[in-house]
Design a protein around this motif. Sequence first.
Motif, short mmCIF file in Angstrom:
data_model
loop_
_atom_site.label_atom_id
_atom_site.label_comp_id
_atom_site.label_asym_id
_atom_site.label_seq_id
_atom_site.Cartn_x
_atom_site.Cartn_y
_atom_site.Cartn_z
N PHE A 70 0.88 -1.29 0.01
CA PHE A 70 0.07 -0.01 -0.21
C PHE A 70 0.89 1.21 -0.02
N ALA A 71 0.53 2.26 -0.66
CA ALA A 71 1.36 3.49 -0.93
C ALA A 71 0.61 4.73 -1.40
N TYR A 72 1.11 5.85 -1.39
CA TYR A 72 0.51 6.93 -1.96
C TYR A 72 -1.07 7.32 -1.64
N ALA A 73 -1.23 7.87 -0.17
CA ALA A 73 -2.22 7.66 0.20
C ALA A 73 -3.05 9.27 0.49
N ASP A 74 -4.02 9.27 0.57
CA ASP A 74 -4.89 10.62 0.99
C ASP A 74 -5.78 10.02 1.93
N ILE A 75 -6.26 11.22 2.91
CA ILE A 75 -7.14 11.11 3.97
C ILE A 75 -8.26 12.21 3.99
N ILE A 76 -9.58 11.63 4.52
CA ILE A 76 -10.38 13.06 4.52
C ILE A 76 -11.45 12.21 5.53
N ALA A 356 8.30 8.98 2.88
CA ALA A 356 7.88 9.94 1.86
C ALA A 356 6.63 9.97 1.38
N TYR A 357 6.15 10.97 0.72
CA TYR A 357 4.89 11.01 -0.12
C TYR A 357 3.78 11.28 0.90
N VAL A 358 3.79 12.05 1.67
CA VAL A 358 3.00 12.75 2.97
C VAL A 358 1.67 13.18 2.46
N ALA A 359 0.75 12.86 3.02
CA ALA A 359 -0.48 13.62 3.04
C ALA A 359 -0.54 14.19 4.17
N LEU A 360 -0.69 15.61 4.43
CA LEU A 360 -0.73 16.47 5.45
C LEU A 360 -2.33 17.28 5.66
N LYS A 361 -2.95 16.59 6.58
CA LYS A 361 -4.48 17.22 6.39
C LYS A 361 -5.10 17.57 7.87
N ILE A 367 -4.77 17.39 13.05
CA ILE A 367 -3.78 17.13 11.93
C ILE A 367 -3.19 15.74 11.70
N TYR A 368 -3.66 15.14 10.41
CA TYR A 368 -3.09 13.86 10.45
C TYR A 368 -1.98 13.72 9.27
N LEU A 369 -1.08 12.97 9.75
CA LEU A 369 0.18 12.69 8.63
C LEU A 369 -0.07 11.12 8.19
N VAL A 370 -0.02 11.20 6.86
CA VAL A 370 -0.39 9.72 6.14
C VAL A 370 0.98 9.84 5.38
#
Length: 389
Positions: A70-76, A356-361, A367-370
Amino acid sequence: MKTALYLFLTFNMLLLFGGCKKKENFAIDLEVETPTFSDKTIRLEGQSSISLIFSSKFYLYNSEKPNENFAYADIIDVNNKLFIISQHSENNIQDHHKGYLTIAESMDDGETWSNFRPLVTGFEDAINVSAPSFVKISDKHIFIFYLVKYSTSRIDIYSQESFDGCTTWTNPQVVSRTNVGYQILNNARVQYINNRIIIPLSYPQSGDISNYSLSNNELKLFYYYSEDLGKTWNKSKALSANLSLLEPGLISLSNPAEWLMNIRTDNGKILFARTKDNGVTWKYENSDIISPSSPQTLLYDKERKAVFMVWNNTNVNAPSHGANRSPLTMGISYDNGYTWQKIRDIESKTSLYDYAYVALKKLDNRIYLVYNERNNKTGKFKVKICSFK
């Protein structure tokens, strides 16, 4: 004899003009400009005194299968539930290996995940589907954007919409049908700023990523933008420099017309670009912030009136594209990104893992780091999640 000659000539004409397909030109047609450099240098000035309480770190899916990644994710967040979308592959994660998109849910702030299900699995003639971004218009109306890779000269950007809070989705729609080329989109990069959807991209000016090397300035930047929620799309001018510009990110700041772009480079430092007029004009800003050839991620926090950044804070083998992406560091700026302070390392320096390839939301009050965790020995990818208030 005349009839036979006529048929022979006709057949050959058909072969010449109809039977031979003209090779498609996949180069992106854009007006290119080179902004000037600001006389200000963005600086990292020391250690921040801010105190942040981080959660534990959790894996999205801790598969022990050697080829399941699993890689390159985003969160909501939607109606008190977290959703995460990521690339899922059962054949390793590589730029030219098969992969598709999977969505999952969490009701406990990302500690556990359930209801894993494929979301984008079509495009059988493509190499892979990757780099998803969520864009939240409302709790009901959600977009996803992602790339579909076909070759070293073609990546299409697609979108889908949900009008019921991530339960059902519309059919895939390609972004900007007039444009075909190798368009590089990172995960969690698409922004919704001033009622405008913005997709920041990098692309090889020649049209083929195979022409990119560490010694040329092949890669430029541009972005798509839509002012009618994806019904129509426009293209910005392309930004050029005397070096390759990779994997841009973009946020708006305290003044929504002021945007800050972070740019991955191969020269050991993060490059920034800034606009104060909604993207009409730009200026580059050099920095003294060291980084290997790896992307950074920015987030503007309105409550703190501060910008957060997560990046790999090292100059080890700076031009290298892997095996040097640690530590994973968080910094903060209180002056719209002109000066920075280090907060802490999210992941410590190691030779075993890349981060690497961080989603910061910012979702609700956290605040989430993925981000990706790659085992440099086995090549296995996992997605990790943590958060703070």
